[in-house]
Design a protein around this motif. Structure first.
Motif, PDB file in Angstrom:
ATOM      1  N   ALA A  20       0.842  -1.190   0.000  1.00 25.23           N
ATOM      2  CA  ALA A  20       0.000   0.000   0.000  1.00 25.23           C
ATOM      3  C   ALA A  20       0.880   1.244   0.000  1.00 25.23           C
ATOM      4  CB  ALA A  20      -0.912  -0.006   1.230  1.00 25.23           C
ATOM      5  N   TYR A  21       0.517   2.209  -0.804  1.00 26.47           N
ATOM      6  CA  TYR A  21       1.269   3.451  -1.004  1.00 26.47           C
ATOM      7  C   TYR A  21       2.645   3.198  -1.631  1.00 26.47           C
ATOM      8  CZ  TYR A  21      -2.080   5.311   2.451  1.00 26.47           C
ATOM      9  OH  TYR A  21      -3.217   5.662   3.140  1.00 26.47           O
ATOM     10  N   GLY A  22       2.932   1.968  -2.037  1.00 29.50           N
ATOM     11  CA  GLY A  22       4.288   1.637  -2.484  1.00 29.50           C
ATOM     12  C   GLY A  22       5.297   1.876  -1.382  1.00 29.50           C
ATOM     13  N   LEU A  23       4.894   1.598  -0.140  1.00 25.48           N
ATOM     14  CA  LEU A  23       5.666   2.036   1.025  1.00 25.48           C
ATOM     15  C   LEU A  23       6.963   1.256   1.199  1.00 25.48           C
ATOM     16  CD1 LEU A  23       5.149   4.209   3.195  1.00 25.48           C
ATOM     17  CD2 LEU A  23       4.312   2.377   4.675  1.00 25.48           C
ATOM     18  N   ILE A  24       8.053   1.990   1.432  1.00 35.84           N
ATOM     19  CA  ILE A  24       9.351   1.425   1.794  1.00 35.84           C
ATOM     20  C   ILE A  24       9.701   1.939   3.190  1.00 35.84           C
ATOM     21  CG2 ILE A  24      11.808   1.286   1.271  1.00 35.84           C
ATOM     22  CD1 ILE A  24      11.128   1.871  -1.648  1.00 35.84           C
ATOM     23  N   GLU A  25       9.780   1.030   4.142  1.00 36.26           N
ATOM     24  CA  GLU A  25      10.219   1.395   5.492  1.00 36.26           C
ATOM     25  C   GLU A  25      11.748   1.471   5.499  1.00 36.26           C
ATOM     26  OE1 GLU A  25       8.225   1.980   8.036  1.00 36.26           O
ATOM     27  OE2 GLU A  25       6.297   1.024   7.530  1.00 36.26           O
ATOM     28  N   ASN A  26      12.299   2.403   6.276  1.00 37.37           N
ATOM     29  CA  ASN A  26      13.755   2.527   6.379  1.00 37.37           C
ATOM     30  C   ASN A  26      14.392   2.605   4.996  1.00 37.37           C
ATOM     31  OD1 ASN A  26      13.660   2.260   9.253  1.00 37.37           O
ATOM     32  ND2 ASN A  26      13.393   0.051   8.960  1.00 37.37           N
ATOM     33  N   GLY A  27      13.911   3.583   4.200  1.00 36.37           N
ATOM     34  CA  GLY A  27      14.352   3.706   2.828  1.00 36.37           C
ATOM     35  C   GLY A  27      15.340   4.821   2.599  1.00 36.37           C
ATOM     36  N   ALA A  28      15.827   4.883   1.363  1.00 35.19           N
ATOM     37  CA  ALA A  28      16.763   5.928   0.950  1.00 35.19           C
ATOM     38  C   ALA A  28      16.474   6.300  -0.497  1.00 35.19           C
ATOM     39  CB  ALA A  28      18.207   5.464   1.104  1.00 35.19           C
ATOM     40  N   ILE A  29      16.839   7.534  -0.845  1.00 31.27           N
ATOM     41  CA  ILE A  29      16.650   8.053  -2.198  1.00 31.27           C
ATOM     42  C   ILE A  29      17.945   8.739  -2.618  1.00 31.27           C
ATOM     43  CG2 ILE A  29      15.334   9.623  -3.682  1.00 31.27           C
ATOM     44  CD1 ILE A  29      13.088   9.485  -1.544  1.00 31.27           C
ATOM     45  N   ALA A  30      18.463   8.375  -3.766  1.00 33.61           N
ATOM     46  CA  ALA A  30      19.637   9.048  -4.319  1.00 33.61           C
ATOM     47  C   ALA A  30      19.185   9.956  -5.460  1.00 33.61           C
ATOM     48  CB  ALA A  30      20.653   8.030  -4.826  1.00 33.61           C
ATOM     49  N   ILE A  31      19.656  11.204  -5.420  1.00 30.98           N
ATOM     50  CA  ILE A  31      19.263  12.204  -6.408  1.00 30.98           C
ATOM     51  C   ILE A  31      20.490  12.647  -7.182  1.00 30.98           C
ATOM     52  CG2 ILE A  31      18.287  14.518  -6.746  1.00 30.98           C
ATOM     53  CD1 ILE A  31      16.738  14.096  -4.107  1.00 30.98           C
ATOM     54  N   SER A  32      20.363  12.659  -8.508  1.00 29.02           N
ATOM     55  CA  SER A  32      21.435  13.145  -9.381  1.00 29.02           C
ATOM     56  C   SER A  32      20.871  14.259 -10.243  1.00 29.02           C
ATOM     57  CB  SER A  32      21.962  12.013 -10.255  1.00 29.02           C
ATOM     58  OG  SER A  32      22.975  12.487 -11.119  1.00 29.02           O
ATOM     59  N   GLY A  33      21.341  15.484 -10.029  1.00 30.05           N
ATOM     60  CA  GLY A  33      20.795  16.618 -10.753  1.00 30.05           C
ATOM     61  C   GLY A  33      19.328  16.801 -10.441  1.00 30.05           C
ATOM     62  N   GLU A  34      18.478  16.764 -11.474  1.00 29.79           N
ATOM     63  CA  GLU A  34      17.043  16.936 -11.285  1.00 29.79           C
ATOM     64  C   GLU A  34      16.305  15.602 -11.221  1.00 29.79           C
ATOM     65  OE1 GLU A  34      15.485  19.437 -14.356  1.00 29.79           O
ATOM     66  OE2 GLU A  34      16.687  21.177 -13.757  1.00 29.79           O
ATOM     67  N   THR A  35      17.050  14.494 -11.201  1.00 36.35           N
ATOM     68  CA  THR A  35      16.447  13.174 -11.382  1.00 36.35           C
ATOM     69  C   THR A  35      16.709  12.261 -10.195  1.00 36.35           C
ATOM     70  OG1 THR A  35      16.786  13.399 -13.768  1.00 36.35           O
ATOM     71  CG2 THR A  35      16.359  11.188 -12.949  1.00 36.35           C
ATOM     72  N   ILE A  36      15.746  11.420  -9.894  1.00 29.80           N
ATOM     73  CA  ILE A  36      15.933  10.369  -8.901  1.00 29.80           C
ATOM     74  C   ILE A  36      16.773   9.261  -9.542  1.00 29.80           C
ATOM     75  CG2 ILE A  36      14.787   8.621  -7.498  1.00 29.80           C
ATOM     76  CD1 ILE A  36      12.338  10.504  -7.432  1.00 29.80           C
ATOM     77  N   ALA A  37      17.917   8.972  -8.931  1.00 29.07           N
ATOM     78  CA  ALA A  37      18.825   7.973  -9.498  1.00 29.07           C
ATOM     79  C   ALA A  37      18.582   6.580  -8.926  1.00 29.07           C
ATOM     80  CB  ALA A  37      20.275   8.387  -9.243  1.00 29.07           C
ATOM     81  N   TRP A  38      18.127   6.522  -7.675  1.00 30.67           N
ATOM     82  CA  TRP A  38      17.962   5.220  -7.014  1.00 30.67           C
ATOM     83  C   TRP A  38      16.990   5.373  -5.853  1.00 30.67           C
ATOM     84  CZ3 TRP A  38      18.534   3.204  -2.159  1.00 30.67           C
ATOM     85  CH2 TRP A  38      18.632   1.802  -2.037  1.00 30.67           C
ATOM     86  N   VAL A  39      16.172   4.341  -5.630  1.00 32.44           N
ATOM     87  CA  VAL A  39      15.251   4.292  -4.492  1.00 32.44           C
ATOM     88  C   VAL A  39      15.227   2.869  -3.969  1.00 32.44           C
ATOM     89  CG1 VAL A  39      12.894   4.648  -3.672  1.00 32.44           C
ATOM     90  CG2 VAL A  39      13.773   6.063  -5.528  1.00 32.44           C
ATOM     91  N   GLY A  40      15.251   2.711  -2.657  1.00 33.07           N
ATOM     92  CA  GLY A  40      15.141   1.364  -2.109  1.00 33.07           C
ATOM     93  C   GLY A  40      15.395   1.356  -0.616  1.00 33.07           C
ATOM     94  N   PRO A  41      15.504   0.159  -0.033  1.00 32.39           N
ATOM     95  CA  PRO A  41      15.835   0.053   1.386  1.00 32.39           C
ATOM     96  C   PRO A  41      17.206   0.682   1.663  1.00 32.39           C
ATOM     97  CG  PRO A  41      15.024  -2.037   0.523  1.00 32.39           C
ATOM     98  CD  PRO A  41      15.256  -1.147  -0.654  1.00 32.39           C
ATOM     99  N   MET A  42      17.305   1.356   2.795  1.00 30.33           N
ATOM    100  CA  MET A  42      18.538   2.077   3.105  1.00 30.33           C
ATOM    101  C   MET A  42      19.735   1.125   3.148  1.00 30.33           C
ATOM    102  SD  MET A  42      19.188   4.889   6.092  1.00 30.33           S
ATOM    103  CE  MET A  42      18.959   3.764   7.450  1.00 30.33           C
ATOM    104  N   ALA A  43      19.511  -0.096   3.588  1.00 31.93           N
ATOM    105  CA  ALA A  43      20.619  -1.050   3.684  1.00 31.93           C
ATOM    106  C   ALA A  43      21.207  -1.391   2.324  1.00 31.93           C
ATOM    107  CB  ALA A  43      20.140  -2.333   4.370  1.00 31.93           C
ATOM    108  N   ASP A  44      20.432  -1.164   1.264  1.00 38.38           N
ATOM    109  CA  ASP A  44      20.902  -1.511  -0.085  1.00 38.38           C
ATOM    110  C   ASP A  44      21.471  -0.321  -0.842  1.00 38.38           C
ATOM    111  OD1 ASP A  44      19.973  -4.048   0.430  1.00 38.38           O
ATOM    112  OD2 ASP A  44      18.068  -3.768  -0.645  1.00 38.38           O
ATOM    113  N   LEU A  45      21.514   0.844  -0.229  1.00 40.40           N
ATOM    114  CA  LEU A  45      22.014   2.034  -0.923  1.00 40.40           C
ATOM    115  C   LEU A  45      23.478   1.850  -1.292  1.00 40.40           C
ATOM    116  CD1 LEU A  45      21.644   5.023  -1.832  1.00 40.40           C
ATOM    117  CD2 LEU A  45      22.359   5.692   0.471  1.00 40.40           C
ATOM    118  N   PRO A  46      23.822   1.889  -2.571  1.00 41.28           N
ATOM    119  CA  PRO A  46      25.232   1.710  -2.969  1.00 41.28           C
ATOM    120  C   PRO A  46      26.099   2.834  -2.418  1.00 41.28           C
ATOM    121  CG  PRO A  46      23.734   1.474  -4.855  1.00 41.28           C
ATOM    122  CD  PRO A  46      22.925   2.045  -3.732  1.00 41.28           C
ATOM    123  N   ASN A  47      27.302   2.509  -2.052  1.00 38.08           N
ATOM    124  CA  ASN A  47      28.228   3.523  -1.534  1.00 38.08           C
ATOM    125  C   ASN A  47      28.429   4.651  -2.536  1.00 38.08           C
ATOM    126  OD1 ASN A  47      28.710   2.363   0.968  1.00 38.08           O
ATOM    127  ND2 ASN A  47      30.346   1.045   0.187  1.00 38.08           N
TER     128      ASN A  47
END
Length: 400
Positions: A20-47
């Protein structure tokens, strides 16, 4: 490396599949310029995607909101008319006293571009303050060539002066002005179509709208406008079935309309036509509330047919003097019995679709980084509270 990484966030991606809501608990978002580059669980955020890290401390992130139906550029106000109606005056009595759309047309024609701009910015700023990053603005209170173009120029200027994306809709077929009373076809010939041609030539119109109703224009008259829009390569949308069922929704669907709006009186055939065309149903609870309507739009039919439902303020001086999209989210739930998830999709993913914008309305890789960050624990709180604005920060095109 990306520019910014938002970490320790609860993310309502508003993607239509999965949780529901496409919900991600404990998530992270990477932004490059004006664009979302990556979204997912914080534990999976690439260095490599951590960049400038911003800890959101568990706050909720949603797509920035989209108000996909407004008349926010207009002269004057109709508070006196509102008062007269509450004191028992009829529509006819108000009209004889100079009220109704005639009042707004007169005030809009008389106002300078600066006056219209300053008044509109007050309303736009309130929307921005509630996390809105995209606003549709219609003409339709000029009803002559010069004033219709003036309104659209003001709408474009708003997009230049504020960090908000403005989509314009030419609404010359909004009402028949007093000087053309009883001569609607002549008005379309003399004013509406020439104004549409000029708006297109000057790059002022992103779409073409109309009002198909007994007090406005017939389906045959609206079709003349839609044919011109098609010739100019402009998408269409339509105020339809608000007060009666004239078949405007089916007409809009035949022209591949981005949306049909209001829709209290649409029937099953009209909904089926929308489903086939992929048109969005834009529901306007502010107008329903202000006019004290009792005929509900057919929410269950939209669900059954898979028609996307958007929510908008319809901000205008007469039937919806509402400049709070969050309030309309609540109204959509309380008045129309939409679920909080449907209402939130209605001011994000589905509202973007109603404007033909495929890069907005969801938090996903490749989408424009328009985001709203909220001091709430769960997305349902945005529909639940009334008169409360929990916006913590708005991000527009990757910049906060």
């Amino acid at each position: 490396m990306t520019d910014t990484a938002l970490i320790n966030a609860k993310i309502a991606t508003m993607k239509p599949d999965g949780e529901a809501y496409g919900l991600i608990e404990n998530g992270a978002i990477a932004i490059s310029g004006e664009t979302i580059a990556w979204v997912g669980p914080m534990a999976d955020l690439p260095n490599a995607d951590k960049g400038n890290t911003v800890d959101l401390e568990g706050r909720l992130v949603t797509p920035a909101l989209v108000d996909c139906h407004t008349h926010i550029v207009a002269g004057g106000n109709r508070a006196r008319e509102f008062e007269m109606r509450l004191n028992g005056a009829s529509y006819e009595e108000i009209a004889r006293a100079g009220g109704g759309i005639v009042s707004t047309v007169k005030a809009t024609r008389a106002a300078s571009e600066t006056e219209l701009l300053n008044a509109a910015l007050l309303r736009v700023d309130q929307l921005i303050g509630e996390g809105v990053a995209t606003v549709e603005i219609k003409s339709g209170y000029g009803l002559d060539v010069d004033t219709e173009l003036k309104m659209l120029r003001v709408a474009r200027t708003i997009g230049d002066m504020r960090d908000v994306r403005v989509r314009t809709s030419f609404l010359g077929a909004h009402a028949v002005p007093a000087e053309y009373a009883g001569r609607a076809d002549a008005y379309i010939d003399d004013v509406c179509l020439p104004a549409l041609d000029a708006a297109h030539e000057q790059g002022l119109a992103d779409a073409v709208d109309g009002f198909c109703e007994g007090i406005a224009f017939s389906p045959e008259q609206i079709e003349r406008v839609f044919k011109r829009a098609a010739a100019l390569g402009l998408p269409v949308k339509l105020h339809a079935e608000q007060l009666s069922n004239l078949g405007g929704t089916a007409l809009a669907a035949r022209y591949g309309a981005l949306s049909a709006d209001h829709l209290e009186y649409v029937d099953e055939a009209g909904v089926a036509a929308m489903a086939e065309a992929g048109s969005i149903a834009v529901l306007l609870p502010g107008a329903f509330y202000t006019l004290r309507e009792t005929k509900l739009p057919p929410i269950d039919l939209f669900r059954q047919r898979g028609v996307g439902m958007a929510i908008a303020t319809d901000c205008n001086p007469g039937s919806s003097p509402v400049s709070s999209l969050l309030l309309c989210v609540n109204m959509a739930c309380t008045l129309f019995r939409m679920t909080p998830e449907e209402a939130m999709a209605g001011v994000t993913r589905e509202a973007a679709r109603a404007l033909g914008l495929s890069d907005l309305g969801m938090v996903d890789a490749g989408m424009t980084a328009d985001l709203a960050i909220w001091d709430v624990e769960h997305p349902a709180e945005l529909a639940y509270r009334v008169g409360f604005n929990p916006l913590y920060r708005r991000i527009y095109k990757g910049l906060s």
